[in-house]
Write a protein that holds these residues in place. Structure first.
Motif, PDB file in Angstrom:
ATOM      1  N   ILE A 189       0.838  -1.197   0.000  1.00  0.00           N
ATOM      2  CA  ILE A 189       0.000   0.000   0.000  1.00  0.00           C
ATOM      3  C   ILE A 189       0.874   1.248   0.000  1.00  0.00           C
ATOM      4  O   ILE A 189       0.573   2.234  -0.686  1.00  0.00           O
ATOM      5  N   ALA A 190       1.972   1.215   0.752  1.00  0.00           N
ATOM      6  CA  ALA A 190       2.895   2.365   0.773  1.00  0.00           C
ATOM      7  C   ALA A 190       3.406   2.676  -0.628  1.00  0.00           C
ATOM      8  O   ALA A 190       3.518   3.849  -1.017  1.00  0.00           O
ATOM      9  N   GLU A 234       2.718  13.015 -10.889  1.00  0.00           N
ATOM     10  CA  GLU A 234       1.592  13.144 -11.807  1.00  0.00           C
ATOM     11  C   GLU A 234       1.814  12.324 -13.078  1.00  0.00           C
ATOM     12  O   GLU A 234       0.890  11.792 -13.655  1.00  0.00           O
ATOM     13  N   ASN A 235       3.068  12.263 -13.512  1.00  0.00           N
ATOM     14  CA  ASN A 235       3.400  11.440 -14.669  1.00  0.00           C
ATOM     15  C   ASN A 235       4.571  10.550 -14.304  1.00  0.00           C
ATOM     16  O   ASN A 235       5.539  11.002 -13.716  1.00  0.00           O
ATOM     17  N   ILE A 236       4.469   9.294 -14.655  1.00  0.00           N
ATOM     18  CA  ILE A 236       5.552   8.362 -14.356  1.00  0.00           C
ATOM     19  C   ILE A 236       6.742   8.707 -15.237  1.00  0.00           C
ATOM     20  O   ILE A 236       6.631   8.796 -16.455  1.00  0.00           O
ATOM     21  N   SER A 237       7.887   8.924 -14.623  1.00  0.00           N
ATOM     22  CA  SER A 237       9.083   9.229 -15.404  1.00  0.00           C
ATOM     23  C   SER A 237       9.502   7.986 -16.178  1.00  0.00           C
ATOM     24  O   SER A 237       9.692   6.925 -15.609  1.00  0.00           O
ATOM     25  N   ASN A 291       4.152   5.791  -5.795  1.00  0.00           N
ATOM     26  CA  ASN A 291       3.950   5.902  -7.233  1.00  0.00           C
ATOM     27  C   ASN A 291       2.985   7.024  -7.593  1.00  0.00           C
ATOM     28  O   ASN A 291       3.119   7.665  -8.640  1.00  0.00           O
ATOM     29  N   ALA A 292       1.989   7.268  -6.726  1.00  0.00           N
ATOM     30  CA  ALA A 292       0.967   8.279  -7.021  1.00  0.00           C
ATOM     31  C   ALA A 292       1.470   9.691  -6.798  1.00  0.00           C
ATOM     32  O   ALA A 292       0.820  10.651  -7.210  1.00  0.00           O
ATOM     33  N   GLU A 293       2.631   9.852  -6.163  1.00  0.00           N
ATOM     34  CA  GLU A 293       3.142  11.191  -5.871  1.00  0.00           C
ATOM     35  C   GLU A 293       3.687  11.890  -7.101  1.00  0.00           C
ATOM     36  O   GLU A 293       4.009  13.064  -7.053  1.00  0.00           O
ATOM     37  N   HIS A 350       0.771  -1.000 -14.898  1.00  0.00           N
ATOM     38  CA  HIS A 350       1.661  -1.873 -14.131  1.00  0.00           C
ATOM     39  C   HIS A 350       3.023  -1.974 -14.800  1.00  0.00           C
ATOM     40  O   HIS A 350       4.058  -1.930 -14.122  1.00  0.00           O
ATOM     41  N   LEU A 351       3.050  -2.110 -16.116  1.00  0.00           N
ATOM     42  CA  LEU A 351       4.320  -2.205 -16.840  1.00  0.00           C
ATOM     43  C   LEU A 351       5.156  -0.939 -16.650  1.00  0.00           C
ATOM     44  O   LEU A 351       6.368  -1.014 -16.458  1.00  0.00           O
ATOM     45  N   ARG A 352       4.507   0.218 -16.686  1.00  0.00           N
ATOM     46  CA  ARG A 352       5.234   1.469 -16.513  1.00  0.00           C
ATOM     47  C   ARG A 352       5.869   1.549 -15.124  1.00  0.00           C
ATOM     48  O   ARG A 352       7.037   1.925 -14.977  1.00  0.00           O
ATOM     49  N   TYR A 353       5.087   1.190 -14.118  1.00  0.00           N
ATOM     50  CA  TYR A 353       5.630   1.190 -12.757  1.00  0.00           C
ATOM     51  C   TYR A 353       6.717   0.127 -12.602  1.00  0.00           C
ATOM     52  O   TYR A 353       7.704   0.317 -11.882  1.00  0.00           O
ATOM     53  N   PHE A 354       6.535  -1.001 -13.273  1.00  0.00           N
ATOM     54  CA  PHE A 354       7.509  -2.088 -13.226  1.00  0.00           C
ATOM     55  C   PHE A 354       8.846  -1.605 -13.785  1.00  0.00           C
ATOM     56  O   PHE A 354       9.907  -1.816 -13.169  1.00  0.00           O
ATOM     57  N   LEU A 355       8.817  -0.940 -14.939  1.00  0.00           N
ATOM     58  CA  LEU A 355      10.040  -0.409 -15.536  1.00  0.00           C
ATOM     59  C   LEU A 355      10.698   0.614 -14.614  1.00  0.00           C
ATOM     60  O   LEU A 355      11.925   0.652 -14.474  1.00  0.00           O
ATOM     61  N   LYS A 356       9.874   1.420 -13.980  1.00  0.00           N
ATOM     62  CA  LYS A 356      10.404   2.423 -13.051  1.00  0.00           C
ATOM     63  C   LYS A 356      11.094   1.745 -11.871  1.00  0.00           C
ATOM     64  O   LYS A 356      12.177   2.150 -11.446  1.00  0.00           O
TER      65      LYS A 356
END
Length: 277
Positions: free
Chosen positions: A152-153, A162-165, A158-160, A204-210
């Motif tokens: 959850i943290a 606005e756009n995923i780098s 991730n939500a902090e 999910h893929l975007r966050y995974f790459l990050k």
């Protein structure tokens, strides 16, 4: 404000006076026949603008009590974190909590690890994760494992932004399209790219790459669930391993078992709900 579509008894899709669409929360605002004008704005406790419309169907599928608890957690995060939060935090968190509840009921003896690395890096977000678990226990009468504090943290972390780098060394869109094509080819299907399950998979893929770039892959020790799903759907496991290999070509990393599991879960959702033959 005009309510134009009901999500559940306490949530509705609305339009403000400037015709901008939003998601509104309030006790009973979903009861009247749609559309109708909400004259008493004190009934509305929270509003969310710019939520991706692909998540609307997901909101309808989340149990109302889970959705309400998730909204309370997001409101706490809004008051605690000194930054803008991605408007899609709410549906993503609600979806995660709902899955965590289902997973816990099915695999009660599963042991998972709390990440002390996440606690050290993100103490405020970890505190919000602890608050979330206490609220879930109080409102939904389920005591989730401590590892969910970490999960959850990370939603808040991730939500902090606005756009995923995105990584700059390669084209992320082309990589996602290649992965999508591999899934379509393996299962001989055509994926509905406008569906919310596919949208959720792409996010999910975007966050995974990050996470790979930042060397922060999830470590939850979901061994029991991983083995169960691998044995039940070996073709989905093979597809997740293939996707991991494709990603590894662009971002060399030892992709761990838990990340492969999450890929399997998303592939399974796409196959079940978001395809057309």
């Amino acid at each position: 404000m005009k309510a134009i579509k009901k999500i559940n008894n306490n949530v509705a899709i609305c339009e403000d006076d400037n015709k901008k669409e939003l998601i509104a929360f309030g006790k009973g605002i979903g009861f009247p026949s749609m559309p109708y004008h909400i004259t008493d704005l004190s009934l509305i406790s929270m509003t969310f603008y710019r939520m991706d419309k692909s998540y609307y169907k997901l909101l309808e599928e989340i149990p109302e009590e889970v959705f309400e608890v998730s909204a309370m957690i997001v409101k706490k995060a809004q008051l605690t974190l000194d930054c803008k939060l991605n408007p899609n935090l709410l549906p993503g968190l609600a979806d995660h909590i709902n899955f965590a509840l289902i997973r816990f009921k099915k695999f009660k003896k599963m042991k998972m690890l709390f990440s002390y690395d996440v606690e050290q890096l993100y103490p405020t977000e970890t505190a919000l994760g602890r608050y979330a678990l206490k609220l879930i226990q109080k409102k939904l009468f389920v005591k989730l494992p401590e590892s969910e504090i970490t999960n959850i943290a990370m939603h808040f972390v991730n939500a902090e932004e606005e756009n995923i780098s995105e990584p700059t060394e390669f084209d992320v869109e082309n990589l996602i399209e290649r992965i999508t094509n591999e899934i379509e080819s393996k299962f001989e299907i055509t994926i509905n790219r406008k569906g919310f399950n596919y949208n959720r998979f792409v996010m999910h893929l975007r966050y995974f790459l990050k996470r790979i770039e930042e060397k922060k892959q999830f470590v939850d020790d979901n061994g029991v669930l991983f083995v169960a799903m691998k044995e039940e759907r070996p073709e989905i496991y093979e597809c997740a391993v293939l996707i991991s290999a494709i990603i590894d070509e662009k971002l060399p990393a030892q992709i761990i078992q838990d990340e492969i599991l999450y890929l399997m879960i998303h592939i399974s959702r796409i196959l079940k709900n978001n395809t057309s033959n």
